[in-house]
Motif scaffolding. Structure first.
Motif, PDB file in Angstrom:
ATOM      1  N   GLY A  79      19.749  16.198  -5.566  1.00 37.23           N
ATOM      2  CA  GLY A  79      19.713  15.661  -6.925  1.00 37.23           C
ATOM      3  C   GLY A  79      18.777  16.455  -7.830  1.00 37.23           C
ATOM      4  N   ILE A  81      16.800  15.772 -11.444  1.00 36.15           N
ATOM      5  CA  ILE A  81      16.458  14.792 -12.472  1.00 36.15           C
ATOM      6  C   ILE A  81      16.247  15.507 -13.812  1.00 36.15           C
ATOM      7  N   GLN A  88      13.408  18.037 -14.489  1.00 34.95           N
ATOM      8  CA  GLN A  88      12.136  17.432 -14.085  1.00 34.95           C
ATOM      9  C   GLN A  88      11.823  17.634 -12.606  1.00 34.95           C
ATOM     10  N   GLU A  90      13.661  18.223  -8.316  1.00 31.90           N
ATOM     11  CA  GLU A  90      14.710  17.834  -7.387  1.00 31.90           C
ATOM     12  C   GLU A  90      14.398  16.497  -6.724  1.00 31.90           C
ATOM     13  N   HIS A  91      15.457  15.835  -6.303  1.00 40.57           N
ATOM     14  CA  HIS A  91      15.332  14.517  -5.676  1.00 40.57           C
ATOM     15  C   HIS A  91      16.350  14.432  -4.548  1.00 40.57           C
ATOM     16  N   ARG A  92      15.880  14.147  -3.336  1.00 38.04           N
ATOM     17  CA  ARG A  92      16.802  14.030  -2.208  1.00 38.04           C
ATOM     18  C   ARG A  92      17.547  12.702  -2.290  1.00 38.04           C
ATOM     19  N   MET A  93      18.874  12.784  -2.325  1.00 41.49           N
ATOM     20  CA  MET A  93      19.694  11.581  -2.448  1.00 41.49           C
ATOM     21  C   MET A  93      19.839  10.867  -1.106  1.00 41.49           C
ATOM     22  N   HIS A 205      23.710  21.088  -7.939  1.00 42.07           N
ATOM     23  CA  HIS A 205      22.922  19.863  -7.970  1.00 42.07           C
ATOM     24  C   HIS A 205      23.781  18.663  -8.364  1.00 42.07           C
ATOM     25  N   ARG A 359      17.166   2.882   1.482  1.00 43.47           N
ATOM     26  CA  ARG A 359      17.516   4.285   1.292  1.00 43.47           C
ATOM     27  C   ARG A 359      18.875   4.575   1.930  1.00 43.47           C
TER      28      ARG A 359
END
Length: 475
Positions: A79, A81, A88, A90-93, A205, A359
């Motif tokens: 991910g 953001i 902003q 990365e985000h692990r989905m 992404h 999660r």
């Protein structure tokens, strides 16, 4: 065929989604005459259920479509953001997997748009000699002690020994049977989901635009194996969402740095309010409910399609055994016994993921689901440690010395003898495929009877008590 002539089948499957097609493929390889009828004029065109969990990848491998599914898709992207037009971070989905290893070749979900999964299953069904009748809207369904008769708005009536409702959350068959669903709203906010072509975004992404004081979240995920993105947007609870190109362009412009013109096309769009609902029963006489007809999930966590595929995988071998006269009709009672509790658990998980209370972790991969409480799970060994593999558990693979899934693959049962038990004299069992291996870390020592759907049905130290189980299950 004249319209007043009956089309006679072993099984009538209503609905050509992933559930109905999976069941049809499984029945076709068992030599069962099954007809899939679909109200629409073609297969579902959208990406909706795009996540193929590891357990479902194992199922597809067994059904002969594993390689095609892998070739058609790809891993989920990380991910990204966004805020005020800036990245902003990365985000692990998904939580990283610490399972799989020697026990499974599949560790992570695999992204394949639902329309492509259905195409692959339909091609496999055709390869096996099966058929789909499109443009067949069910108008009535009657059953007696010997079978089911279905009438349609066009085309001949169908007479079948059993019928399966795989016709979605608004199931016509379920309503005709008078089976109610118990459920709840997961989220009062309406959602828009669409398959779109967008310029100006990278395909590395899953792009997430968090909610603001004035607008809900927007997520844009590149669909593996295509040039499309799947767009998901949330709206205020009183909004009447119009899933049109103009709406999608307006949402993009309001919630991201992109221009309306960056959305170049929309191939499919739909709106919905996330809910969770479970049918009170999965069977009424000779009719079974499977997939969304039996349980409706929030899309969060990717459990709906996967739970549905495994409904079909559970039911297929049981219908085959009964229709071929190898097992008593009572075997079919175990479908609801085994699948209804699993569906209830998966509904709860989907809802918790949607609400941010859980999660996307190990439980969503469905490798640890089991039927230990089932009447078909017979464990004859005693004094087992808590960590021991036992009857009712999924039968693990072995990737280093021997690929057990290569032995399990196909519609048969497998008797696996491990360790000292591998030397146990086993009487000739013409219907079973017997495999002997010297050792396996996960299995330990023992005899394990593996069901056609890859679960351990019976486990013991000696084949002495195996015969009654075989006669009851049609192995």
């Amino acid at each position: 065929m004249h319209s007043n002539q009956l089309d006679e089948q072993d099984v009538l499957i209503v609905g050509a989604g992933p559930t109905g097609l999976t069941l049809a493929v499984d029945l076709a390889r068992r030599g069962v005459r099954a007809l899939v009828v679909e109200r629409a004029d073609g297969l579902f065109p959208g990406s909706r259920g795009k996540g193929i969990q590891p357990r479902t990848q194992e199922v597809f491998d067994d059904l002969g479509v594993g390689e095609a599914i892998r070739a058609a898709g790809g891993p989920y992207p990380i991910g990204m953001i966004w805020q005020d037009g800036r990245r902003q971070g990365e985000h692990r989905m998904f939580d990283e997997s610490d399972e799989g290893g020697e026990d499974s070749a599949y560790r992570e979900p695999w992204m394949v748009p639902q329309w492509r999964t259905q195409e692959i299953l339909a091609a496999r069904l055709k390869e096996l000699g099966g058929d789909i009748a499109f443009g067949r809207e069910l108008t009535n369904l009657d059953q007696d002690r010997d079978g089911v008769t279905a009438g349609f708005a066009s085309g001949p009536p169908v007479r079948a020994r059993y019928a399966v409702a795989a016709d979605g959350g608004r199931s016509t068959v379920r309503r005709a049977l008078g089976i109610t669903m118990t459920g709840e709203s997961v989220d009062p906010h309406p959602m828009l989901v669409a398959d779109v072509r967008i310029s100006g975004l990278d395909r590395d992404h899953w792009h997430v635009f968090p909610p603001t004081d004035t607008a809900g979240f927007l997520a844009i995920c590149p669909l593996a194996g295509t040039e499309d993105f799947q767009l998901v947007a949330q709206f205020p609870r009183t909004t009447d969402v119009d899933p049109s190109l103009n709406t999608i362009r307006a949402v993009i412009a309001a919630r991201s740095h992109l221009d309306p013109a960056d959305v170049t096309s929309v191939s499919w769009a739909s709106n919905f309010r996330p809910r969770a609902a479970l049918a009170d029963r999965f069977r009424a006489g000779r009719v079974f409910l499977a997939g969304d007809a039996a349980h409706v999930h929030s899309p969060a966590g990717g459990q709906g399609l996967n739970t549905s595929v495994q409904d079909a995988y559970n039911l297929g071998w049981k219908l085959g055994a009964v229709l071929h006269g190898r097992a008593p009709e009572s075997l079919l009672d175990t479908y609801e016994e085994e699948r209804l509790p699993i569906a209830a658990d998966m509904l709860g998980l989907s809802t918790r993921v949607h609400r941010g209370e859980a999660r996307r972790g190990a439980a969503t991969r469905q490798l640890t689901l089991n039927y230990r409480g089932s009447s078909l799970a017979v464990e004859t060994r005693t004094d087992l440690p808590d960590s021991a593999l036992r009857a009712g558990d999924r039968a693990p693979d072995g990737l280093r010395d021997v690929r057990l899934f290569d032995e399990f693959r196909g519609p048969h049962w497998t008797l696996l003898a491990v360790g000292p038990s591998a030397a146990t004299p086993i009487p000739p069992l013409p219907t079973l495929h017997t495999v002997r291996i010297a050792s396996h870390t996960t299995y330990g020592d023992g005899l394990f009877l593996i069901r056609p759907d890859g679960y351990i049905g019976w486990a013991g130290d000696s084949p002495a008590h195996l015969a009654p189980y075989l006669s009851h299950t049609g192995a």
